[in-house]
Design an enzyme around this catalytic site. Structure first.
Site, PDB file in Angstrom:
ATOM      1  N   GLY A 137       1.644   4.492   3.772  1.00  0.00           N
ATOM      2  CA  GLY A 137       2.653   3.709   3.067  1.00  0.00           C
ATOM      3  C   GLY A 137       3.586   4.560   2.229  1.00  0.00           C
ATOM      4  O   GLY A 137       4.810   4.362   2.247  1.00  0.00           O
ATOM      5  N   TYR A 147     -13.885  -3.863   9.331  1.00  0.00           N
ATOM      6  CA  TYR A 147     -12.541  -3.278   9.378  1.00  0.00           C
ATOM      7  C   TYR A 147     -11.895  -3.513  10.740  1.00  0.00           C
ATOM      8  O   TYR A 147     -10.732  -3.938  10.837  1.00  0.00           O
ATOM      9  CB  TYR A 147     -12.610  -1.778   9.086  1.00  0.00           C
ATOM     10  N   GLY A 177       0.811  -1.215   0.000  1.00  0.00           N
ATOM     11  CA  GLY A 177       0.000   0.000   0.000  1.00  0.00           C
ATOM     12  C   GLY A 177       0.836   1.253   0.000  1.00  0.00           C
ATOM     13  O   GLY A 177       0.512   2.241   0.678  1.00  0.00           O
ATOM     14  N   ALA A 178       1.913   1.257  -0.782  1.00  0.00           N
ATOM     15  CA  ALA A 178       2.882   2.364  -0.731  1.00  0.00           C
ATOM     16  C   ALA A 178       2.606   3.472  -1.741  1.00  0.00           C
ATOM     17  O   ALA A 178       3.457   4.335  -1.939  1.00  0.00           O
ATOM     18  CB  ALA A 178       4.291   1.821  -0.947  1.00  0.00           C
ATOM     19  N   SER A 219      -4.251  -0.887  14.843  1.00  0.00           N
ATOM     20  CA  SER A 219      -5.183   0.231  14.959  1.00  0.00           C
ATOM     21  C   SER A 219      -5.798   0.253  16.349  1.00  0.00           C
ATOM     22  O   SER A 219      -6.058  -0.806  16.942  1.00  0.00           O
ATOM     23  CB  SER A 219      -6.299   0.106  13.920  1.00  0.00           C
ATOM     24  N   SER A 263       0.024   5.633  -1.534  1.00  0.00           N
ATOM     25  CA  SER A 263      -0.718   6.755  -0.942  1.00  0.00           C
ATOM     26  C   SER A 263      -0.592   6.704   0.573  1.00  0.00           C
ATOM     27  O   SER A 263      -0.145   5.707   1.157  1.00  0.00           O
ATOM     28  CB  SER A 263      -2.206   6.710  -1.335  1.00  0.00           C
ATOM     29  N   GLY A 264      -0.997   7.788   1.222  1.00  0.00           N
ATOM     30  CA  GLY A 264      -1.133   7.824   2.664  1.00  0.00           C
ATOM     31  C   GLY A 264       0.085   7.405   3.451  1.00  0.00           C
ATOM     32  O   GLY A 264       1.228   7.764   3.157  1.00  0.00           O
TER      33      GLY A 264
END
Length: 426
Positions: free
Chosen positions: A96, A270, A90-91, A223, A93-94
């Site tokens: 990552g 989630y 997940g690199a 989380s 965006s955000g």
């Protein structure tokens, strides 16, 4: 007294926002689909079994998310040199992406940006100013177990005989407003399929390779929403709860959409997936740390309230939430700082310890207290020092974690050759 009022305000806001991710009430949702013939006669689909059958034949099975394996790249050892080889899922965006930037700036890491959209990954890397000699973008679609296997194959072809140094499992999807579940190529509900099952297969396929390294680290992003001993996980409905893992025991595939086999609830899906992430870290440590030396950890980077993870939320929430987390709870952290935090877990000497849930600035187990410098302390937000946080009793439940592990092996269709050969500690 101020702290108590702030806690009430936080709970009230977050409780009022549950409608932003609560499932739609059960109701019959029908559309009057029509078609017309040359005589302008209108037919409803419902009144025409033939037309309905034709439509289902064309649309009931959507296109696969994963379109196929990309070509392997070779001679990576020359390009990587003496730097540490670090994979980040997940690199593009955000969190990552900002972690990739932070690691690139150290000059000590060559980063594999494992992303679903390679073209986007290359574009944002250039936009963020990453040194072109510090990274490679590779295809990884976590919504497909076949893609996970293809990624591992391509990664090994690229790096050749040198072992992987670091693996950061960061990618995640959050679909709180969906009234119905979306599915992965393998039939998993997407939150659990991408966040947990895809990463579960990935880490298992790479344990033996990383075991050949003297200072390997594997981090799965956790989380507070999966920890009921925090404000965000304990006060905000719904709470994470795997139950007896009935959904996993029944195969965890369509039409089963929840770990506990109850009706679909996007926000809870989630949270449940993050519990599985943190349990996976604990089981990895228990099973393989002694025999491999790999440091397995999880972390909470702070509330990145403006992350793309919240793109599924309603517009009013996306505007109000960052303000609320900054000025009421004190839990807000910017993406750049969050990226530096995650980079610290795989780069800093003080983070080499295994079986740790890393947090900063109080870890969000309370609403922040305003200090003399005008910044909130203790809510997990910006600033503060790294420390070893405490997870909830549910996350630390070893019996449930072991059951989750065994059922995940079955759900992912893992064979004997997929299971690490490293000696398992009892």
């Amino acid at each position: 007294m101020v702290r108590f009022i702030s806690s009430l305000a936080a709970a009230a806001f977050l409780a009022s926002s549950t409608e932003a991710f609560a499932p739609a009430p059960s109701q019959v949702r029908s559309q009057r689909l029509t078609t017309s013939n040359n005589n302008n006669h209108v037919q409803t689909i419902a009144s025409s079994p033939t037309l309905l059958s034709d439509m289902l034949t064309q649309s009931e099975l959507p296109d696969k998310i994963y379109k196929g394996k990309e070509s392997a790249k070779f001679l990576g050892g020359i390009k990587v040199g003496s730097r540490k080889l670090t994979v980040i899922t997940g690199a593009s965006s955000g969190l990552g992406l900002n972690t990739a930037v932070a690691l690139s700036k150290t000059g000590r890491h060559f980063i594999i940006m494992a992303v679903r959209d390679v073209e986007k990954g290359n574009r944002v890397a250039e936009e963020m100013g990453l040194d072109k000699n510090s990274y490679l973008v590779m295809k990884l679609e976590l919504a497909s177990l076949q893609s996970v296997r293809d990624f591992v194959s391509n990664l090994k072809a690229f790096k050749s005989v040198r072992p992987l140094d670091n693996l950061i499992c960061n990618a995640a999807v959050y679909r709180p407003t969906d009234p119905e579940p979306a599915w992965t190529d393998d039939g998993f509900e997407q939150s659990m399929g991408i966040n947990h099952f895809g990463h579960f297969l990935l880490v298992n396929l790479l344990v033996d390779d990383m075991a050949r390294n003297k200072d390997a680290r594997m981090c799965i992003v956790g989380s507070i929403t999966g920890n009921t001993n925090t404000v965000g996980g304990g006060l905000v409905y719904p709470q994470a709860d795997l139950g007896t893992l009935k959904g996993f025991a029944e195969g965890a595939k369509k039409p089963i959409s929840m770990a506990d086999a109850k009706p679909f609830f996007g926000a809870k899906a989630y949270k449940d997936s993050k519990v599985c992430n943190m349990m996976t870290v604990s089981e990895l440590h228990r099973r393989y740390h002694d025999s491999t030396g790999i440091s397995f950890s999880s972390m909470y980077p702070g509330c990145i309230a403006d992350t793309p993870l919240f793109r599924e939320k309603r517009p009013w929430f996306r505007k109000a939430f960052p303000w609320f987390m900054k000025y009421v709870t004190g839990g807000y952290v910017g993406m750049e700082e969050a990226g530096v935090r995650l980079a610290q877990v795989v780069d800093a000497p003080e983070c080499a310890k295994s079986d740790v849930y890393w947090s900063w600035n109080g870890g969000a187990q309370s609403v922040g207290r305003w200090s003399d410098d005008g910044k909130p302390k203790g809510a997990g937000g910006s600033g503060g020092e790294i420390f070893e946080n405490t997870q909830s009793d549910a996350v630390k439940n070893r019996d449930v974690a072991m059951k989750m592990w065994d059922l995940s092996i079955g759900a992912c269709g893992m064979s004997e050759k997929d299971i690490p050969k490293a000696k398992v500690s009892q």
